[in-house]
Design a protein around this motif. Structure first.
Motif, short mmCIF file in Angstrom:
data_model
loop_
_atom_site.label_atom_id
_atom_site.label_comp_id
_atom_site.label_asym_id
_atom_site.label_seq_id
_atom_site.Cartn_x
_atom_site.Cartn_y
_atom_site.Cartn_z
N TYR A 76 -31.20 5.03 30.19
CA TYR A 76 -31.65 3.88 29.41
C TYR A 76 -32.68 4.30 28.37
O TYR A 76 -33.64 5.01 28.70
CB TYR A 76 -32.24 2.83 30.35
N MET A 77 -32.47 3.88 27.13
CA MET A 77 -33.44 4.14 26.06
C MET A 77 -33.92 2.80 25.52
O MET A 77 -33.15 2.04 24.93
CB MET A 77 -32.79 4.96 24.94
N PRO A 81 -40.06 4.41 22.21
CA PRO A 81 -39.66 5.69 22.79
C PRO A 81 -40.08 5.91 24.24
O PRO A 81 -39.43 6.63 24.98
CB PRO A 81 -40.32 6.72 21.88
N ALA A 82 -41.19 5.27 24.68
CA ALA A 82 -41.65 5.36 26.07
C ALA A 82 -41.80 6.81 26.54
O ALA A 82 -41.36 7.17 27.63
CB ALA A 82 -40.71 4.59 27.01
N LEU A 83 -42.41 7.64 25.69
CA LEU A 83 -42.67 9.03 26.06
C LEU A 83 -43.96 9.11 26.86
O LEU A 83 -44.86 8.30 26.68
CB LEU A 83 -42.77 9.90 24.80
N MET A 84 -44.04 10.09 27.74
CA MET A 84 -45.25 10.30 28.53
C MET A 84 -46.29 10.99 27.65
O MET A 84 -46.06 12.14 27.24
CB MET A 84 -44.95 11.17 29.76
N PRO A 85 -47.41 10.34 27.34
CA PRO A 85 -48.36 10.92 26.38
C PRO A 85 -49.00 12.21 26.86
O PRO A 85 -49.45 13.02 26.04
CB PRO A 85 -49.41 9.81 26.21
N LYS A 133 -40.17 10.63 17.41
CA LYS A 133 -40.30 10.17 18.80
C LYS A 133 -38.98 9.58 19.30
O LYS A 133 -38.58 9.78 20.46
CB LYS A 133 -41.41 9.12 18.92
N GLN A 134 -38.29 8.83 18.42
CA GLN A 134 -37.01 8.24 18.82
C GLN A 134 -35.98 9.32 19.10
O GLN A 134 -35.17 9.20 20.02
CB GLN A 134 -36.50 7.29 17.73
N LEU A 151 -28.68 1.84 24.95
CA LEU A 151 -29.72 1.88 23.91
C LEU A 151 -30.08 0.45 23.50
O LEU A 151 -29.24 -0.29 23.01
CB LEU A 151 -29.22 2.65 22.68
N ASP A 152 -31.33 0.08 23.72
CA ASP A 152 -31.79 -1.29 23.46
C ASP A 152 -32.57 -1.35 22.15
O ASP A 152 -33.76 -1.09 22.12
CB ASP A 152 -32.68 -1.76 24.63
N GLU A 153 -31.86 -1.64 21.06
CA GLU A 153 -32.47 -1.73 19.72
C GLU A 153 -33.42 -0.56 19.45
O GLU A 153 -34.59 -0.76 19.11
CB GLU A 153 -33.23 -3.05 19.57
#
Length: 249
Positions: A76-77, A81-85, A133-134, A151-153
Protein backbone atom coordinates in the motif's frame (compact mmCIF):
# COMPACT_ATOMS: atom_id res chain seq x y z
CA UNK A 1 -6.98 -15.58 -13.97
CA UNK A 2 -8.15 -12.67 -11.86
CA UNK A 3 -5.67 -11.39 -9.29
CA UNK A 4 -8.25 -9.64 -7.10
CA UNK A 5 -12.00 -10.20 -6.92
CA UNK A 6 -14.40 -8.05 -4.89
CA UNK A 7 -17.82 -9.67 -4.50
CA UNK A 8 -20.80 -7.51 -3.48
CA UNK A 9 -18.91 -5.44 -0.88
CA UNK A 10 -21.08 -3.32 1.42
CA UNK A 11 -19.71 -1.19 4.26
CA UNK A 12 -21.28 1.27 6.71
CA UNK A 13 -19.98 3.37 9.58
CA UNK A 14 -22.79 3.78 12.09
CA UNK A 15 -25.89 4.82 10.18
CA UNK A 16 -23.94 6.03 7.15
CA UNK A 17 -23.61 3.54 4.31
CA UNK A 18 -20.27 4.13 2.51
CA UNK A 19 -20.11 1.29 -0.03
CA UNK A 20 -23.00 -0.69 -1.47
CA UNK A 21 -22.74 -3.91 -3.47
CA UNK A 22 -19.32 -3.08 -4.98
CA UNK A 23 -18.19 -5.80 -7.38
CA UNK A 24 -15.17 -5.76 -9.71
CA UNK A 25 -12.09 -7.78 -10.66
CA UNK A 26 -8.46 -6.89 -11.29
CA UNK A 27 -6.44 -9.20 -13.55
CA UNK A 28 -2.79 -10.12 -13.23
CA UNK A 29 -0.55 -7.26 -14.45
CA UNK A 30 -3.41 -4.79 -15.01
CA UNK A 31 -3.27 -1.10 -14.16
CA UNK A 32 -6.75 -0.16 -12.90
CA UNK A 33 -7.80 3.33 -11.77
CA UNK A 34 -10.75 4.05 -9.49
CA UNK A 35 -12.47 7.39 -10.07
CA UNK A 36 -15.30 8.91 -8.12
CA UNK A 37 -16.53 12.02 -6.35
CA UNK A 38 -14.66 13.19 -3.26
CA UNK A 39 -15.77 11.24 -0.18
CA UNK A 40 -17.22 8.37 -2.21
CA UNK A 41 -15.44 5.68 -0.20
CA UNK A 42 -12.39 5.01 -2.38
CA UNK A 43 -9.95 4.94 0.55
CA UNK A 44 -12.38 2.77 2.56
CA UNK A 45 -12.21 0.30 -0.32
CA UNK A 46 -8.41 0.08 0.06
CA UNK A 47 -8.75 -0.46 3.82
CA UNK A 48 -11.09 -3.36 3.09
CA UNK A 49 -8.78 -4.88 0.47
CA UNK A 50 -5.85 -4.51 2.89
CA UNK A 51 -7.75 -6.27 5.68
CA UNK A 52 -7.74 -3.22 7.97
CA UNK A 53 -11.55 -3.12 7.86
CA UNK A 54 -14.15 -5.87 7.53
CA UNK A 55 -17.06 -5.49 5.09
CA UNK A 56 -20.62 -5.75 6.44
CA UNK A 57 -21.43 -7.96 3.48
CA UNK A 58 -19.45 -9.49 0.64
CA UNK A 59 -16.06 -11.13 0.23
CA UNK A 60 -12.62 -10.46 -1.23
CA UNK A 61 -10.48 -13.06 -3.02
CA UNK A 62 -6.84 -12.77 -4.02
CA UNK A 63 -5.14 -15.36 -6.25
CA UNK A 64 -8.15 -17.61 -5.69
CA UNK A 65 -7.93 -17.43 -1.88
CA UNK A 66 -10.36 -15.81 0.53
CA UNK A 67 -8.60 -12.78 2.13
CA UNK A 68 -11.56 -10.91 3.66
CA UNK A 69 -10.28 -9.29 6.85
CA UNK A 70 -6.75 -10.67 6.33
CA UNK A 71 -3.62 -8.53 6.13
CA UNK A 72 -0.31 -8.84 4.30
CA UNK A 73 -1.57 -9.57 0.78
CA UNK A 74 -1.12 -6.10 -0.72
CA UNK A 75 1.52 -3.39 -0.80
CA UNK A 76 0.00 0.00 0.00
CA UNK A 77 1.26 3.46 -0.95
CA UNK A 78 -0.67 6.31 0.73
CA UNK A 79 -1.17 9.91 -0.43
CA UNK A 80 1.90 11.03 1.52
CA UNK A 81 5.18 9.12 1.17
CA UNK A 82 5.11 7.98 4.86
CA UNK A 83 8.88 7.46 4.98
CA UNK A 84 10.60 6.78 8.29
CA UNK A 85 12.48 10.04 9.04
CA UNK A 86 15.16 8.26 11.10
CA UNK A 87 15.97 5.77 8.32
CA UNK A 88 18.05 6.61 5.27
CA UNK A 89 16.63 6.13 1.77
CA UNK A 90 18.08 2.64 1.27
CA UNK A 91 16.73 1.45 4.62
CA UNK A 92 13.33 2.99 3.80
CA UNK A 93 12.97 1.13 0.50
CA UNK A 94 14.02 -2.14 2.14
CA UNK A 95 11.37 -1.87 4.87
CA UNK A 96 8.82 -4.17 3.20
CA UNK A 97 11.49 -6.80 2.55
CA UNK A 98 12.68 -6.50 6.14
CA UNK A 99 9.20 -7.32 7.43
CA UNK A 100 9.12 -10.33 5.09
CA UNK A 101 12.67 -11.26 6.21
CA UNK A 102 14.11 -10.87 2.74
CA UNK A 103 16.92 -8.53 1.76
CA UNK A 104 17.83 -7.75 -1.84
CA UNK A 105 20.25 -4.83 -1.63
CA UNK A 106 21.36 -5.31 -5.24
CA UNK A 107 17.82 -4.86 -6.59
CA UNK A 108 17.24 -1.89 -4.26
CA UNK A 109 20.34 -0.11 -5.57
CA UNK A 110 19.33 -0.94 -9.15
CA UNK A 111 15.81 0.48 -8.73
CA UNK A 112 17.02 3.61 -6.93
CA UNK A 113 19.35 4.23 -9.86
CA UNK A 114 16.50 3.78 -12.36
CA UNK A 115 14.47 6.27 -10.30
CA UNK A 116 17.24 8.87 -10.63
CA UNK A 117 18.18 8.48 -6.96
CA UNK A 118 21.68 7.09 -7.32
CA UNK A 119 23.89 8.78 -4.75
CA UNK A 120 20.97 9.43 -2.40
CA UNK A 121 21.00 5.99 -0.75
CA UNK A 122 22.45 7.29 2.51
CA UNK A 123 20.45 10.54 2.52
CA UNK A 124 17.45 11.03 4.80
CA UNK A 125 13.88 11.90 3.73
CA UNK A 126 14.12 15.57 4.81
CA UNK A 127 16.90 16.03 2.23
CA UNK A 128 14.66 15.02 -0.71
CA UNK A 129 12.04 16.90 -2.74
CA UNK A 130 8.36 15.84 -2.78
CA UNK A 131 8.72 14.00 -6.10
CA UNK A 132 11.84 12.18 -4.93
CA UNK A 133 10.09 11.05 -1.74
CA UNK A 134 7.21 9.67 -3.82
CA UNK A 135 9.66 7.69 -5.95
CA UNK A 136 11.24 6.25 -2.80
CA UNK A 137 7.78 5.29 -1.50
CA UNK A 138 6.87 3.58 -4.77
CA UNK A 139 10.18 1.67 -4.92
CA UNK A 140 9.47 0.45 -1.38
CA UNK A 141 6.11 -0.86 -2.68
CA UNK A 142 7.78 -2.56 -5.65
CA UNK A 143 10.41 -4.20 -3.46
CA UNK A 144 7.79 -5.54 -1.05
CA UNK A 145 6.95 -9.22 -1.71
CA UNK A 146 3.25 -8.58 -2.41
CA UNK A 147 2.32 -8.65 -6.11
CA UNK A 148 -0.61 -6.18 -5.86
CA UNK A 149 0.16 -2.51 -5.20
CA UNK A 150 -2.60 -0.14 -4.07
CA UNK A 151 -1.80 3.53 -4.72
CA UNK A 152 -4.03 6.09 -2.97
CA UNK A 153 -3.73 9.39 -4.88
CA UNK A 154 0.08 9.29 -4.62
CA UNK A 155 0.66 12.41 -6.73
CA UNK A 156 -2.13 14.67 -5.47
CA UNK A 157 0.18 16.89 -3.39
CA UNK A 158 2.63 17.53 -6.25
CA UNK A 159 2.64 20.51 -8.60
CA UNK A 160 1.35 19.86 -12.13
CA UNK A 161 4.75 19.53 -13.82
CA UNK A 162 6.20 17.22 -11.14
CA UNK A 163 3.00 15.21 -11.16
CA UNK A 164 3.24 14.57 -14.91
CA UNK A 165 6.93 13.66 -14.62
CA UNK A 166 5.97 11.18 -11.88
CA UNK A 167 3.20 9.71 -14.06
CA UNK A 168 5.69 9.12 -16.89
CA UNK A 169 8.17 7.59 -14.47
CA UNK A 170 5.51 5.34 -12.92
CA UNK A 171 4.47 4.07 -16.36
CA UNK A 172 8.07 3.31 -17.35
CA UNK A 173 8.68 1.36 -14.13
CA UNK A 174 5.33 -0.45 -14.38
CA UNK A 175 6.01 -1.44 -18.02
CA UNK A 176 9.28 -3.01 -16.91
CA UNK A 177 8.13 -4.84 -13.76
CA UNK A 178 4.46 -5.44 -14.67
CA UNK A 179 3.10 -5.44 -11.14
CA UNK A 180 -0.67 -5.36 -10.67
CA UNK A 181 -1.73 -1.83 -9.70
CA UNK A 182 -4.98 -0.47 -8.26
CA UNK A 183 -4.80 3.32 -8.37
CA UNK A 184 -7.11 5.86 -6.71
CA UNK A 185 -7.27 9.32 -8.29
CA UNK A 186 -9.62 12.29 -8.69
CA UNK A 187 -7.88 13.27 -11.91
CA UNK A 188 -9.48 12.01 -15.14
CA UNK A 189 -6.42 12.89 -17.27
CA UNK A 190 -4.22 10.89 -14.92
CA UNK A 191 -6.55 7.88 -15.00
CA UNK A 192 -6.75 7.91 -18.80
CA UNK A 193 -3.02 8.34 -19.28
CA UNK A 194 -2.03 5.54 -16.87
CA UNK A 195 -4.74 2.89 -16.91
CA UNK A 196 -5.91 -0.20 -18.77
CA UNK A 197 -9.37 0.17 -17.24
CA UNK A 198 -11.15 2.86 -15.22
CA UNK A 199 -13.79 2.00 -12.63
CA UNK A 200 -16.21 4.86 -11.88
CA UNK A 201 -17.83 4.94 -8.45
CA UNK A 202 -20.96 6.90 -7.56
CA UNK A 203 -21.27 9.15 -4.53
CA UNK A 204 -22.11 7.58 -1.13
CA UNK A 205 -23.20 4.93 -0.82
CA UNK A 206 -20.69 4.16 -3.57
CA UNK A 207 -21.36 1.47 -6.09
CA UNK A 208 -19.70 0.69 -9.42
CA UNK A 209 -21.50 2.80 -12.00
CA UNK A 210 -19.41 2.03 -15.06
CA UNK A 211 -16.15 0.55 -16.29
CA UNK A 212 -14.21 2.05 -19.17
CA UNK A 213 -11.61 0.11 -21.16
CA UNK A 214 -8.94 2.65 -22.11
CA UNK A 215 -8.24 2.29 -25.86
CA UNK A 216 -4.79 3.93 -26.08
CA UNK A 217 -1.87 1.70 -27.05
CA UNK A 218 1.13 1.16 -24.81
CA UNK A 219 3.71 2.49 -24.33
CA UNK A 220 1.72 5.70 -23.84
CA UNK A 221 3.06 8.80 -25.56
CA UNK A 222 2.74 12.31 -24.18
CA UNK A 223 1.06 13.45 -27.41
CA UNK A 224 -2.14 11.52 -26.65
CA UNK A 225 -2.95 14.04 -23.88
CA UNK A 226 -3.65 16.65 -26.56
CA UNK A 227 -5.45 14.40 -29.04
CA UNK A 228 -9.13 14.71 -29.94
CA UNK A 229 -9.71 11.09 -28.88
CA UNK A 230 -8.28 11.77 -25.43
CA UNK A 231 -10.47 14.86 -24.93
CA UNK A 232 -13.58 12.95 -26.06
CA UNK A 233 -12.86 10.13 -23.59
CA UNK A 234 -12.24 12.68 -20.85
CA UNK A 235 -15.64 14.29 -21.51
CA UNK A 236 -17.39 10.91 -21.54
CA UNK A 237 -15.88 9.94 -18.16
CA UNK A 238 -16.53 13.40 -16.68
CA UNK A 239 -20.19 13.19 -17.72
CA UNK A 240 -20.47 9.74 -16.11
CA UNK A 241 -19.02 10.98 -12.80
CA UNK A 242 -21.20 14.09 -12.84
CA UNK A 243 -24.29 12.02 -13.53
CA UNK A 244 -23.77 10.01 -10.34
CA UNK A 245 -22.23 12.63 -8.07
CA UNK A 246 -25.52 13.69 -6.45
CA UNK A 247 -26.11 12.28 -2.97
CA UNK A 248 -28.62 9.42 -2.82
CA UNK A 249 -31.40 9.50 -0.28
Amino acid sequence: MSKLVLNHITKSFGNQKILYDVTFTVKEGEFISILGPSGSGKSTLFNLIGGILLPDKGSIQFDGKEITGKRGFISYMPQTPALMPWRNILDNVLLGQEIARKHDHKKAYEMLEKAGLKGYEKHFPYELSGGMKQRVSFIRSLLSPQSLICLDEPFSALDEFTRFEMQKWLLSIWQEYKRTILFITHNIDEALYLSDRIIVLSNKPATVQKEFIVPFLRPRKEEILHSTDFLQWKKQIYDEIKKHSVNKH
